[in-house]
Scaffold this motif. Structure first.
Motif, PDB file in Angstrom:
ATOM      1  N   SER A 143      -5.365   4.132  -6.078  1.00  0.00           N
ATOM      2  CA  SER A 143      -3.953   3.774  -6.271  1.00  0.00           C
ATOM      3  C   SER A 143      -3.477   4.031  -7.695  1.00  0.00           C
ATOM      4  O   SER A 143      -2.270   4.036  -7.945  1.00  0.00           O
ATOM      5  CB  SER A 143      -3.721   2.309  -5.900  1.00  0.00           C
ATOM      6  OG  SER A 143      -4.001   2.080  -4.532  1.00  0.00           O
ATOM      7  N   SER A 187      -1.603  -1.346  -3.977  1.00  0.00           N
ATOM      8  CA  SER A 187      -2.975  -1.634  -3.551  1.00  0.00           C
ATOM      9  C   SER A 187      -3.053  -1.495  -2.044  1.00  0.00           C
ATOM     10  O   SER A 187      -2.285  -2.143  -1.321  1.00  0.00           O
ATOM     11  CB  SER A 187      -3.385  -3.048  -3.966  1.00  0.00           C
ATOM     12  OG  SER A 187      -4.627  -3.408  -3.389  1.00  0.00           O
ATOM     13  N   TYR A 188      -3.967  -0.682  -1.564  1.00  0.00           N
ATOM     14  CA  TYR A 188      -4.059  -0.472  -0.119  1.00  0.00           C
ATOM     15  C   TYR A 188      -4.522  -1.740   0.602  1.00  0.00           C
ATOM     16  O   TYR A 188      -3.911  -2.182   1.564  1.00  0.00           O
ATOM     17  CB  TYR A 188      -5.016   0.673   0.191  1.00  0.00           C
ATOM     18  CG  TYR A 188      -5.217   0.875   1.672  1.00  0.00           C
ATOM     19  CD1 TYR A 188      -4.162   1.305   2.477  1.00  0.00           C
ATOM     20  CD2 TYR A 188      -6.440   0.600   2.270  1.00  0.00           C
ATOM     21  CE1 TYR A 188      -4.327   1.463   3.845  1.00  0.00           C
ATOM     22  CE2 TYR A 188      -6.608   0.770   3.640  1.00  0.00           C
ATOM     23  CZ  TYR A 188      -5.554   1.199   4.426  1.00  0.00           C
ATOM     24  OH  TYR A 188      -5.716   1.356   5.770  1.00  0.00           O
ATOM     25  N   THR A 189      -5.603  -2.349   0.120  1.00  0.00           N
ATOM     26  CA  THR A 189      -6.150  -3.514   0.811  1.00  0.00           C
ATOM     27  C   THR A 189      -5.425  -4.809   0.462  1.00  0.00           C
ATOM     28  O   THR A 189      -5.356  -5.730   1.277  1.00  0.00           O
ATOM     29  CB  THR A 189      -7.642  -3.713   0.478  1.00  0.00           C
ATOM     30  OG1 THR A 189      -7.776  -4.064  -0.908  1.00  0.00           O
ATOM     31  CG2 THR A 189      -8.438  -2.444   0.767  1.00  0.00           C
ATOM     32  N   GLY A 190      -4.929  -4.918  -0.771  1.00  0.00           N
ATOM     33  CA  GLY A 190      -4.322  -6.163  -1.220  1.00  0.00           C
ATOM     34  C   GLY A 190      -5.338  -7.257  -1.474  1.00  0.00           C
ATOM     35  O   GLY A 190      -4.996  -8.433  -1.585  1.00  0.00           O
ATOM     36  N   GLY A 211       5.186  -5.624  -4.298  1.00  0.00           N
ATOM     37  CA  GLY A 211       3.877  -5.180  -3.841  1.00  0.00           C
ATOM     38  C   GLY A 211       4.011  -4.084  -2.795  1.00  0.00           C
ATOM     39  O   GLY A 211       4.786  -4.221  -1.853  1.00  0.00           O
ATOM     40  N   THR A 213       1.585  -2.833  -0.371  1.00  0.00           N
ATOM     41  CA  THR A 213       0.247  -3.197   0.059  1.00  0.00           C
ATOM     42  C   THR A 213       0.245  -3.601   1.530  1.00  0.00           C
ATOM     43  O   THR A 213       1.271  -3.498   2.216  1.00  0.00           O
ATOM     44  CB  THR A 213      -0.303  -4.344  -0.815  1.00  0.00           C
ATOM     45  OG1 THR A 213      -1.684  -4.561  -0.522  1.00  0.00           O
ATOM     46  CG2 THR A 213       0.479  -5.630  -0.603  1.00  0.00           C
ATOM     47  N   HIS A 214      -0.906  -4.059   1.978  1.00  0.00           N
ATOM     48  CA  HIS A 214      -1.090  -4.463   3.369  1.00  0.00           C
ATOM     49  C   HIS A 214      -0.721  -5.939   3.541  1.00  0.00           C
ATOM     50  O   HIS A 214      -0.950  -6.758   2.649  1.00  0.00           O
ATOM     51  CB  HIS A 214      -2.556  -4.236   3.755  1.00  0.00           C
ATOM     52  CG  HIS A 214      -2.903  -4.744   5.108  1.00  0.00           C
ATOM     53  ND1 HIS A 214      -2.226  -4.377   6.242  1.00  0.00           N
ATOM     54  CD2 HIS A 214      -3.876  -5.601   5.519  1.00  0.00           C
ATOM     55  CE1 HIS A 214      -2.761  -4.980   7.284  1.00  0.00           C
ATOM     56  NE2 HIS A 214      -3.757  -5.726   6.884  1.00  0.00           N
ATOM     57  N   SER A 217      -2.312 -10.193   3.257  1.00  0.00           N
ATOM     58  CA  SER A 217      -3.351 -10.028   2.244  1.00  0.00           C
ATOM     59  C   SER A 217      -3.061 -11.002   1.100  1.00  0.00           C
ATOM     60  O   SER A 217      -1.921 -11.464   0.950  1.00  0.00           O
ATOM     61  CB  SER A 217      -3.379  -8.584   1.712  1.00  0.00           C
ATOM     62  OG  SER A 217      -2.201  -8.292   0.969  1.00  0.00           O
ATOM     63  N   SER A 228       5.391  -3.655   3.046  1.00  0.00           N
ATOM     64  CA  SER A 228       4.142  -3.669   3.805  1.00  0.00           C
ATOM     65  C   SER A 228       3.865  -2.311   4.430  1.00  0.00           C
ATOM     66  O   SER A 228       4.738  -1.732   5.089  1.00  0.00           O
ATOM     67  CB  SER A 228       4.211  -4.734   4.903  1.00  0.00           C
ATOM     68  OG  SER A 228       3.037  -4.734   5.686  1.00  0.00           O
ATOM     69  N   GLN A 247       1.183   5.919   0.384  1.00  0.00           N
ATOM     70  CA  GLN A 247       1.688   5.286  -0.834  1.00  0.00           C
ATOM     71  C   GLN A 247       2.561   6.257  -1.631  1.00  0.00           C
ATOM     72  O   GLN A 247       3.633   5.890  -2.126  1.00  0.00           O
ATOM     73  CB  GLN A 247       0.515   4.819  -1.693  1.00  0.00           C
ATOM     74  CG  GLN A 247      -0.255   3.653  -1.121  1.00  0.00           C
ATOM     75  CD  GLN A 247      -1.533   3.380  -1.904  1.00  0.00           C
ATOM     76  OE1 GLN A 247      -2.011   4.225  -2.657  1.00  0.00           O
ATOM     77  NE2 GLN A 247      -2.102   2.205  -1.714  1.00  0.00           N
TER      78      GLN A 247
END
Length: 285
Positions: A143, A187-190, A211, A213-214, A217, A228, A247
């Motif tokens: 990221s 952040s992909y996962t968070g 954010g 992100t996912h 999370s 999201s 992203q």
């Protein structure tokens, strides 16, 4: 029928949005996906305590024509692929095969992300970014390159902007932020602990924290505004590929929104920046 996206990850990401009956079906599948593949629609309905039409409605909600197609895609989602590379590729794939798979899975992932977009959330994000005193983009790992791309896009928009990939710098910038500043955390996962703490620091300092992100999370819960993105890639096992491209596309969406918000007169400013590059290039032949 989309057979490229990871169905299990899509079910997990949408679990909280399903109605009560459909969530029962999802719970049975997620509890033991391999066993679910062997169930008939009648057996699955009985196991979940719902009707067969509910199971069919659940399948259609994931863009499948019916239960047989749904089971086929579920089986494909269980294929392990190449650990630490991508789930879409096998060790014995030819150049033609793995190239086609990578492009197809990327297109499918982008389309899934497109369908999940929330225009009202994007509008609010564009509002914050357009009015920001300064913007900071934070990202780690894969990221980080997305944060750098965001800086490259947004510096053209006549807003003070920086990107940081160092955790200590991110913490200090977040702690020193003020009301009117916007921090965008990618952040992909968070689930990265440092970024969750940094988001909290930024909000405590008065900044708006966006954010990308996912959800759900830990990072999503700490942000002022959440964009999201669907979880279609297990980056704990595989190399980030489609997640990073989603992203990057979202950054393009936000940059475009801010540019349009500036109005037609802003085109003169953008043209001046582009024209500054003309002397650095050879003319086209």
């Amino acid at each position: 029928m989309d057979q490229s996206g990871n169905l299990l990850e899509e079910i997990r990401s949408r679990l909280e949005t399903l109605n009560k009956s459909e969530r029962k079906v999802a719970t049975v599948i997620l509890r033991d996906p391999k066993a679910a593949i062997r169930l008939t629609i009648t057996a699955l309905a009985q196991e979940a305590g719902v009707s067969e039409p509910t199971v069919n409605r659940f399948c259609r909600g994931f863009d499948e024509r019916g239960y047989p197609d749904f089971k086929l895609r579920l089986a494909q989602s269980l294929a392990e692929g190449m650990p630490y590379v991508t789930r879409n590729v096998e060790y014995d794939d030819t150049t033609e095969s793995y190239s086609e798979k990578i492009f197809s899975s990327t297109i499918a992932a982008l389309d899934t992300a497109r369908k999940s977009l929330q225009p009202n959330v994007i509008t609010r994000a564009v509002d914050h970014l357009s009015q920001a005193k300064q913007i900071f983009f934070f990202g780690l790992g894969a990221s980080a390159s997305v944060a750098a791309d965001a800086r490259h896009k947004f510096f053209r928009l006549n807003i003070p902007v920086m990107a940081y990939e160092d955790v200590l710098m991110q913490r200090m910038v977040a702690a020193g932020a003020h009301t009117g500043d916007v921090i965008v955390i990618i952040s992909y996962t968070g689930r990265t602990q440092e970024l969750v703490e940094i988001a909290a620091l930024g909000r405590e300092s008065g900044a708006t924290v966006i954010g990308i992100t996912h959800d759900p999370s830990p990072l999503a819960r700490e942000c002022s505004l959440l964009i999201s993105l669907p979880a279609q890639e297990d980056t704990d096992v595989y190399m980030p590929m489609t997640s990073r491209l989603i992203q990057l596309t979202m950054i393009d969406v936000l940059a475009t929104g801010v540019t349009l918000r500036r109005g037609i007169e802003f085109q003169r400013y953008l043209k001046r920046i582009k024209d500054s590059l003309i002397p650095t290039r050879y003319q086209s032949e």
